[in-house]
Each structure stands twice: as C-alpha cells, then as structure tokens.
Design an enzyme around this catalytic site. Structure first.
Site, PDB file in Angstrom:
ATOM      1  N   LEU A 351      38.694  41.248  53.720  1.00  0.00           N
ATOM      2  CA  LEU A 351      39.309  42.525  53.358  1.00  0.00           C
ATOM      3  C   LEU A 351      40.817  42.353  53.234  1.00  0.00           C
ATOM      4  O   LEU A 351      41.485  41.980  54.205  1.00  0.00           O
ATOM      5  CB  LEU A 351      38.991  43.588  54.415  1.00  0.00           C
ATOM      6  CG  LEU A 351      37.493  43.859  54.628  1.00  0.00           C
ATOM      7  CD1 LEU A 351      37.259  44.609  55.934  1.00  0.00           C
ATOM      8  CD2 LEU A 351      36.929  44.639  53.457  1.00  0.00           C
ATOM      9  N   CYS A 435      37.292  39.853  42.284  1.00  0.00           N
ATOM     10  CA  CYS A 435      38.441  40.707  42.599  1.00  0.00           C
ATOM     11  C   CYS A 435      38.847  41.508  41.367  1.00  0.00           C
ATOM     12  O   CYS A 435      39.086  40.940  40.289  1.00  0.00           O
ATOM     13  CB  CYS A 435      39.618  39.864  43.078  1.00  0.00           C
ATOM     14  SG  CYS A 435      41.090  40.835  43.471  1.00  0.00           S
ATOM     15  N   HIS A 504      28.478  42.120  44.708  1.00  0.00           N
ATOM     16  CA  HIS A 504      28.943  43.489  44.903  1.00  0.00           C
ATOM     17  C   HIS A 504      28.337  44.335  43.783  1.00  0.00           C
ATOM     18  O   HIS A 504      28.548  44.038  42.601  1.00  0.00           O
ATOM     19  CB  HIS A 504      30.470  43.530  44.851  1.00  0.00           C
ATOM     20  CG  HIS A 504      31.050  44.870  45.159  1.00  0.00           C
ATOM     21  ND1 HIS A 504      32.395  45.085  45.302  1.00  0.00           N
ATOM     22  CD2 HIS A 504      30.482  46.078  45.363  1.00  0.00           C
ATOM     23  CE1 HIS A 504      32.630  46.350  45.573  1.00  0.00           C
ATOM     24  NE2 HIS A 504      31.465  46.989  45.602  1.00  0.00           N
ATOM     25  N   ALA A 562      31.873  45.904  54.175  1.00  0.00           N
ATOM     26  CA  ALA A 562      33.290  45.912  53.820  1.00  0.00           C
ATOM     27  C   ALA A 562      33.955  47.213  54.246  1.00  0.00           C
ATOM     28  O   ALA A 562      34.391  47.350  55.390  1.00  0.00           O
ATOM     29  CB  ALA A 562      33.436  45.678  52.307  1.00  0.00           C
TER      30      ALA A 562
END
Length: 697
Positions: A351, A435, A504, A562
């Site tokens: 994180l 990202c 994700h 997360a």
C-alpha cells in the site's frame, strides 16, 4: 392551497380525480427516512436513525460563504509579494537552519558531552546544549519506546521522552534495538557504487544477453567496459587500477572486477553461471595478490601462486564440463525455485504511503500472514536513493515478507532483482504491472504494460531467470474498461517464470470506482495452469467476503486485502475468528497507540521522528474515518463502497474518529503525540472523490 400540497390531480379517462399520495416519513432531524434496503441500493450506509446528525446548512448558504471568501481573496493585499530565492540563498538558509540551536549535533545529543563530536568547529550542527534545551518543546507523555524495549535511546538529549531515560545508558549500543529488529538497509559502500554507476550486474547482463533483451545501449556499455578493462590491465593508469580493485573490495565480490565481467559477458558459452563464478573469484583474488607481490620483488612466490591458480581453474572447468550439458540454459527450472504456498494465507497488499513498516507491524499483531513492502521504482533503487531503499525495510516480526518493484524495461527490472537478492533478505519479489497512477503509466510501467504483452514477457522472463527467489506479479483486468485481457495471458504467465499472480478485479481506467469484477477473477483462476497460484484482490471488507470468494472459486489460492485493511486493520482478526468485531473506540485508540510506538521506533523519537510519525498517522486516519461501527448499522456487514451520512458515535471518541475533517484527525494525533507545531497544516496525499471535504478546520 393547503389541500393541494397533500393530494395530486391525476387525469384518467378524461376524468379528473384527487388521489392521495403518501410521502416518505421524515425522522426527527427533518430528513427523509428511507428503508435500509433503499439506502443500500444507493450505496449509502444504513445507520440507525437515533445516531444520525442533523442535516448540514443549506447549500445556498455554503455557496454564498464560499463566493464571499473567494472575492476577499481576489482583493489585492499589500506587502505580500513573494520574493524569489536563488539556489545559493536557499542553500545558505538551510545551513543556517542546521547551525541553529534547534539542531543539536547527534553525537553530542547521544553523550551529552560537548567534546564528543570529532568535527569540532567544522561540524554543521549546533554544539550549544543550553540553547538547544531552552528552545526544545516539552517532553511528551509516556515512556521512551527504546527504553521500554530494553535498549538505550539513540537520540539522547534530542529525544522527546528524555525525562524517562535511565542514567548510564551506553551510547555505543544506542542503535541496538533498530539493528536487531530491522533489516534490508542500504549500506554506504553499495550506495556509493550505485551513485558512481560502478555496480556490476554480471548475472542479469548474462541473462539479458541470452534472451536477446540487452537493449539499444548495450554495445555502448560494452565498449566503455572494455576500455576500462584495458586501462586497468595495462597498468598505464595506476589510479584507475586501484579504483577498480577498491570497487571489487567494496562490493565484497571479486567477480565484479572488469576483467572477470568482460570474460563472463563476452564468453560464447552461455554456461557462465553460478558454478563458474567461484573459480573466477579465486583467480581475481590471486591475480591481485600476484601483482602486489611482483611489485615488491617476490617473483618466485607470485609464479607459484599463478600456477596454482591456473591448475585450480583448469580442474574446476574440467569438472564443470563433465557435469554440465553443453546446451544448458541460464533459466532456472521452476521446480528448482524456492516456492511459497499462498493458499488461504491472509495477504496484506503493498500500500503506497500508508503501507509502511509500522503499519505492517500493526497488521501482523492483528493476524496478517503475508506482508509486502510499498512499491519501489527500479530506476530509483538503481540510483541508490535512500528514500526508495527505505521502502524495502523489513521487521523481524514479518516472517513471510516480499518487496514490490515497478519498472518499464527488462534490463532495469533484472538488475534490480539481482541487487535486491544480493543486498536484502526477502522471501519473494513482486513486480507491479497494475499501478494506475499517471506518473507511473506515462513512463511505460505499471498498468501500461497490460497493453504490451511482449514487454511483460521479457520482464518476467528476465527477472525469474536472474534470481532464485520466487517472482510474483500484480495486474489488473486490463487497461481499458470493458476490454479485459488477462484471461488470454494467464496460461503464459506461468511459463514465463512467475510463480503467482494477483488479479485486481478492476481495469486501469476504472481506478477504484465501481465494484471489483470477481466473476472475471474466477474465470482467470480456472484458466490458470496448476503450477501458477492465482490470488484475487478487490473489495474484501469482511470475513463473509473472504469466505464467499474462496468457496466460489476453489482454484484461487487466497485473497489480497488492501483498502479493507487501511480502514479496519482488525479485518485479519475477523477472518481468522469468523466474526464481526464490534470494536470499541478505546480498542481502536489502543491500536493507534501501538502504531505510534512502532513509528517512533522506526522513524525516531526526536523532533523530526515525532513529526514524521504524526504525518503518516494522519495519512492513515484519512482512511480509518470511513469505518462505521457494527453497533450503529441496520445492515451488517459494512460494504467498502458505502458512503456514510454524518452521524454520532456511541461516545465522544467514536464521534471524533468518524469525522472526515483533517482538523479532527489532528486532534487525535495530539492525543498521542502532543501538540502540533505552530502553523501546522495537513492535506491527505490520496484524496477520494467522496472524501474531498477533508480540510484544516
């Protein structure tokens, strides 16, 4: 007119009749009261009516006040012309600040002795103990975290808990606690090599050459290395030769000598692997010793040493020729790699900003099994940036720990993983390919790699072939919304060398909007080969979410947690104990106290360390305010996409913790770290669209 407000006229079959319409009931605050089901459908948290706050002032009043403030701001203010400072002036002011009484020399602060500093008058810090103590803020309440752990405080007089220090503490062992509990620090010798671009990556360069991924600057780099080798071997420049030897000594590996590197890289036989390096290292050491002894006149001993060296080298090469096959590849077979079983382990996601070492320690105490450091950029690590290397720090409590790196090119990533394996103690290395941040994507890294599968393949192959540590990757479903593509790559990712992949359930374009697409994550998990572990990520916020994902798709090894951990880090405890924890405000405050203690141990207990701890605490509080206590909800459990209305807690502390104002977060920090400095302001680094009202005041 009064009746018309209660009845509506409806035209049916050319007839007009009055039909009564019942309006939604209103609560005591005057707001319209909806059923919990209606609130959930609108993604509004269904809080019990007795805890709801009165509605805020009308929007018109707020707009008028805002426009008035804007008008006042536009009026010219006298004597507010900002002077532009030159670099020299800024540097001079910084030196003056260092010399001020507030910056006491660390050596003098440790010992309390003015003569302890070896630099004397040339020291850039102040040596005036009385002036420092006169301006130093009052001590904070509580005990020094270092003394409490049984180690002497490394900050001495500068510590904000100096009143609790025991007499006779040894300054020589002042860093005992930190050294024994934290690893993966960047040494000065390695940092200097990286600064001067003299660190050699023999393993990574050989792998890149074998895979044809050397890049456009490879030939230029080879020419520079050859020139350095010629200069070093001919002895025409003694200074360069000595510098080369020093570099090898500093790196603690003689395989980094130019002669050895040239032999390893230019060899036609790609079998120049770990088995050949010991003989080359021995040869390098003996050659250096021989040259020294020849200069001293001991030619006979040098000749004997050289013959012994050649004999040992020949024997080693013969043994290697017998054992090794001629077509042996540099790539390590997946079965020979160190493997990690992620199955049903609670994995704390890497994180940014908030996932620092103190936060990970908090999550470990609350039940996390796997932890991973914050994302570090490969280019910054290779440049020796201390701030980036700090992201690789590991605490002794993190028994299963990995680091996450982000790079855009195979050569950059391969050299970074080789450097990490050599200098750090990690269990796995994760490569971020998901990202969504613009500054990362614009450089060709992060989720932009999802549009370049060939580049993805090169990065994974180069990294997995360079190191023995397991290589894992983290991806999103795709780059553009509605155009998922990981399912078409999942079968290849394992063959490229990755041992695990975390998916994700959102695209890059979605960022964090909408719910994660877990059906697509399940689809990828079922398509994945058995050797590749698949982990899901997105919106896990209760033990019911965890159970649902694991049971719906047994092919998933685990789920990564997360934002759920940011908002309520006790989520790991809830999953392990299979319950909804109606945690009290005092229990939450105790967790914050643990974080502050861990932060002071990590960043320091002096003025700078206290304010650094405060800064990261405030960043974390910008997430924890989103938690809604279980006892206040009409529907359990809370969902991650719910946005709560303004409400009261069951006590004053719970009400304070529910505030989305940075002024209230600062009040909480003052309860733990004392009053903030004059002129202190804070704005969270990561602002959510639904939480942009976090202002100072």
């Amino acid at each position: 007119m009064e009746d018309s407000s209660k009845d509506l006229s409806v035209v049916t079959d050319s007839k007009t009749e009055s039909v009564p319409v019942s309006l939604p009931p209103s609560n005591s605050n005057g707001t319209t009261q909806r059923t919990p089901e209606e609130l959930v459908a609108r993604a509004i948290a269904p809080i019990k009516p007795e805890f709801l706050r009165p509605p805020p002032p009308s929007r018109t009043t707020q707009n008028d006040a805002a426009s008035e403030a804007k008008a006042n701001a536009k009026q010219p203010q006298p004597n507010l012309v900002k002077e532009k400072k030159s670099k020299r002036q800024i540097k001079r002011e910084r030196r003056q600040e260092q010399k001020s009484a507030s910056n006491l020399c660390p050596e003098i602060a440790k010992t309390g002795d003015v003569n302890a500093c070896s630099y004397k008058d040339k020291c850039r810090f102040s040596h005036d103990i009385e002036a420092f103590l006169a301006q130093k803020p009052a001590d904070l309440e509580g005990d020094c975290p270092f003394m409490k752990a049984g180690a002497p405080c490394p900050y001495g007089l500068a510590c904000r808990f100096v009143g609790t220090h025991k007499d006779g503490a040894s300054a020589a062992t002042s860093n005992l606690l930190k050294k024994s509990s934290e690893v993966n620090g960047l040494t000065k010798d390695v940092q200097k090599l990286l600064w001067k671009n003299k660190m050699r990556f023999t393993k990574a360069d050989a792998v890149l050459k074998s895979l044809g991924l050397t890049g456009p600057n490879w030939k230029k780099k080879q020419l520079v290395d050859k020139e350095e080798d010629k200069v070093g071997l001919s002895g025409s420049n003694a200074a360069d030769g000595i510098e080369c030897k020093k570099v090898a000594d500093d790196s603690m590996d003689c395989s980094e000598c130019p002669s050895t590197l040239s032999a390893a890289v230019n060899a036609e036989d790609v079998r120049a692997t770990d088995e050949l390096r010991p003989s080359k290292k021995a040869k390098c050491v003996v050659d250096e010793k021989c040259s020294d002894e020849v200069e001293g006149g001991n030619l006979t001993d040098a000749t004997v040493l050289e013959k012994d060296c050649e004999k040992d080298s020949a024997e080693t090469e013969m043994a290697d020729d017998v054992v090794a096959e001629p077509d042996r590849s540099l790539k390590i077979h997946p079965r020979e790699k160190m493997l990690i079983d992620f199955r049903e382990k609670l994995y704390l996601a890497p994180l940014t900003t908030v996932g620092n070492l103190p936060f990970r320690r908090v999550c470990k105490t609350l039940g996390a099994d796997v932890t991973c450091g914050e994302m570090a950029m490969c280019t910054n690590l290779l440049q020796g940036q201390a701030s980036e290397w700090a992201l690789l720090r590991r605490h002794s409590s993190e028994d299963l720990f990995g680091v996450q790196i982000c790079g855009a090119h195979p050569d950059t990533v391969a050299r970074t993983v080789e450097l990490i394996e050599k200098e750090c103690t990690v269990d796995f290395i994760d490569i971020n390919m998901g990202c969504p941040i613009d500054i990362v994507v614009d450089k060709g890294a992060g989720s932009s790699l999802l549009t370049r599968p060939a580049r993805m393949k090169g990065i994974i192959q180069a990294a997995s072939s360079t190191v023995d540590r397991p290589i894992t990757i983290k991806v999103r479903t795709g780059y553009f919304e509605g155009k998922n593509r990981i399912d078409s790559l999942i079968a290849d990712i394992g063959s490229w060398g990755a041992t695990a992949v975390t998916i994700h359930g959102r695209s890059r374009q979605q960022r964090y909007s909408k719910l994660a697409d877990w059906d697509y994550v399940y689809q990828c998990g079922r398509k994945a080969p058995s050797a590749l572990q698949v982990l899901g990520n997105g919106d896990v916020f209760s033990y019911l979410d965890w159970n649902e994902h694991i049971s719906d798709c047994p092919e998933l090894s685990s789920c990564m947690i997360a934002r759920g951990a940011l908002i309520k880090p006790w989520l790991f405890t809830e999953i392990k104990e299979q319950r909804h924890w109606d945690i009290s405000s005092q229990e939450r405050l105790n967790i914050l106290k643990d974080y502050v203690r861990f932060g002071l141990e990590h960043w320091g207990s002096d003025k700078k360390g206290v304010e650094t701890t405060r800064h990261f605490l405030l960043e974390w509080l910008s997430y924890t305010c989103r938690y809604i206590p279980v006892g206040l909800l009409d529907v359990i459990p809370q969902r991650l996409n719910w946005r709560p209305p303004s409400y009261y807690g069951r006590d004053d502390l719970e009400t304070l913790m529910a505030s989305d104002s940075a002024a209230d977060w600062i009040r909480i920090s003052e309860m733990l770290l004392g009053k903030v400095p004059d002129g202190f302001t804070f704005a969270p680094k990561h602002k959510s669209n639904a939480y942009d009202r976090a202002e100072n005041g």
